[in-house]
Design a protein around this motif. Structure first.
Motif, short mmCIF file in Angstrom:
data_model
loop_
_atom_site.label_atom_id
_atom_site.label_comp_id
_atom_site.label_asym_id
_atom_site.label_seq_id
_atom_site.Cartn_x
_atom_site.Cartn_y
_atom_site.Cartn_z
N SER A 80 -101.62 -39.32 -27.49
CA SER A 80 -102.39 -39.51 -29.00
C SER A 80 -103.26 -40.54 -28.90
O SER A 80 -103.30 -41.50 -28.13
N ASP A 120 -99.53 -44.06 -37.05
CA ASP A 120 -98.55 -43.61 -35.77
C ASP A 120 -98.77 -41.97 -35.61
O ASP A 120 -98.94 -41.49 -36.87
N SER A 122 -97.49 -38.20 -35.46
CA SER A 122 -96.34 -37.69 -35.84
C SER A 122 -95.08 -37.47 -34.85
O SER A 122 -95.33 -36.43 -33.90
N LEU A 123 -94.35 -38.28 -34.51
CA LEU A 123 -92.94 -38.06 -33.77
C LEU A 123 -92.32 -36.82 -33.93
O LEU A 123 -92.00 -36.30 -32.68
N ASP A 124 -92.15 -36.43 -35.41
CA ASP A 124 -91.42 -34.88 -35.45
C ASP A 124 -92.14 -33.97 -34.70
O ASP A 124 -91.69 -33.18 -34.11
N ILE A 126 -94.47 -34.35 -32.08
CA ILE A 126 -94.31 -34.39 -30.82
C ILE A 126 -93.16 -33.92 -30.11
O ILE A 126 -92.94 -33.20 -29.15
N LEU A 127 -91.88 -34.15 -30.78
CA LEU A 127 -90.45 -33.88 -30.25
C LEU A 127 -90.25 -32.58 -30.36
O LEU A 127 -89.45 -32.07 -29.68
N VAL A 134 -94.71 -39.92 -23.69
CA VAL A 134 -95.82 -40.29 -24.66
C VAL A 134 -96.63 -41.31 -23.92
O VAL A 134 -96.41 -42.13 -23.50
N PHE A 145 -92.32 -46.56 -34.37
CA PHE A 145 -92.48 -45.56 -33.48
C PHE A 145 -91.97 -45.81 -32.08
O PHE A 145 -91.24 -44.88 -31.65
N GLN A 148 -88.01 -45.14 -32.47
CA GLN A 148 -87.81 -43.52 -32.62
C GLN A 148 -87.92 -42.95 -31.21
O GLN A 148 -87.08 -42.24 -31.08
N CYS A 149 -88.66 -43.40 -30.36
CA CYS A 149 -89.01 -42.89 -29.08
C CYS A 149 -87.71 -43.39 -28.23
O CYS A 149 -87.23 -42.76 -27.54
N VAL A 156 -92.50 -44.19 -23.45
CA VAL A 156 -93.87 -44.40 -23.79
C VAL A 156 -94.65 -45.33 -22.65
O VAL A 156 -94.25 -46.44 -22.49
#
Length: 371
Positions: A80, A120, A122-124, A126-127, A134, A145, A148-149, A156
């Protein structure tokens, strides 16, 4: 031109070959086919050869998605970043993608919209792609973030940024040391009024470069630099430089926290204030992006070698994927102050390399001489 069978109305489109087709053609089981295409799996050389020959004749390609479900590894790294108009970020991204590819990892790019490094990705999203890791390139890692990771078990690595808590692996250039060298270079050039053009206020890079610059000027007996923020953005930088140069006592030496902002500064100084850049005012950047060496720009800049930074980042990613419990690492990549025509030359302290580049190699910060 005659129509192909598949062009005829109602014609069936040939289906792609499956693992069952390969198994039948090679005379082996489906599991043997799977093992033959799985790195590190046990498969007899003769069996593997038969499977590969059958796959080639059928035009079979193993499904990366299916393989990821079996191995629990997608071999995908989410990268990202923001501001790809910045030539250095683009060079770093390319070097990172090539480095990941060399060790069998593929890059999925998740650009952050706009110009804010605080946002940030979008983690959703990404996953959803089942990425293995990441890499955040020139973007800030928020606590949300990061949490969440960690909860999702996705490591990360920060590139060209650091996290305040130090718990996340990072690779940066020599921000403090490079800024100190810029200060000593400008003091040695006889400058008396200094300015710093900051980036995003919460950027670790901008913060460290400002600290190194201001500390070195203070240690040399010089004044604190005039300060403005350009937010790593060309328009914002132009406005900030315009205000500084319109001041009653404008700076005669300007250090910009990256080259992208320095290009805006050169343009404003030349076009709007008719200043001879490199004589009436010195402008120095940080990154040594490809555009810095162009003849019409000729920007003095502290280098951050993208290949070296990407190489360290790839190694950090490979290490944490091999051992998720591995402690965070923090790598600093050395650089050089490349001297070009945008800055006044000191009487001494310069050296020319075999490839023709001129570098500042002066020692400790020179003493400031007031008028």
């Amino acid at each position: 031109m005659p129509r192909r069978d598949t062009d005829q109305p109602g014609a069936r489109v040939p289906r792609p070959p499956t693992i069952a087709d390969v198994a039948a053609a090679a005379g082996v089981s489906r599991s043997a086919v799977s093992r033959s295409f799985t790195e590190g799996a046990s498969a007899a050389p003769g069996t593997r050869a038969k499977v590969l020959a059958a796959a080639a004749s059928l035009g079979y390609r193993p499904s990366a998605i299916a393989r990821s479900l079996t191995t629990r590894r997608s071999h995908l790294v989410a990268v990202s970043t923001v501001r790809l108009e910045n030539g250095f970020n683009a060079s770093l991204l390319q070097a990172l993608a090539l480095g990941l590819d060399a060790i069998g990892l593929r890059t999925l790019l998740f650009p952050i919209a706009g110009t804010s490094a605080d946002a940030d990705p979008s983690l959703d999203e990404i996953l959803r792609h089942r990425v293995d890791a990441v890499a955040l390139l020139a973007t800030r890692l928020s606590s949300r973030f990061s949490a969440q990771c960690a909860s999702a078990g996705v490591p990360v690595v920060l590139i060209n940024r650091t996290a305040r808590d130090g718990a996340t692996s990072s690779v940066t250039g020599d921000n403090v040391g490079g800024a100190r060298r810029i200060a000593e270079f400008l003091v040695a050039g006889g400058h008396r009024r200094f300015a710093f053009l900051a980036g995003v206020e919460d950027s670790s890079n901008s913060r460290d470069r400002e600290r190194g610059f201001a500390d070195a000027l203070r240690e040399a007996g010089g004044p604190a630099p005039l300060r403005a923020a350009g937010r790593f953005d060309r328009v914002a930088s132009s406005k900030a430089v315009r205000r500084m140069l319109a001041a009653p006592e404008p700076p005669d030496a300007l250090f910009c926290a990256n080259d992208h902002m320095a290009l805006a500064a050169i343009d404003v100084a030349r076009r709007e204030f008719n200043l001879a850049v490199g004589h009436q005012i010195s402008i120095v950047g940080f990154d040594d992006a490809p555009t810095a060496a162009l003849s019409g720009i000729d920007l003095t800049s502290f280098s951050q070698p993208p290949e070296a930074m990407a190489g360290r980042a790839v190694a950090a990613l490979a290490a944490v994927l091999a051992d998720p419990a591995r402690p965070a690492v923090h790598e600093t990549v050395a650089g050089e102050l490349v001297v070009r025509g945008s800055a006044r030359l000191p009487a001494a302290g310069l050296a020319t390399t075999t490839d023709g580049r001129r570098l500042w190699v002066g020692g400790a910060v020179s003493s400031f001489r007031a008028p």
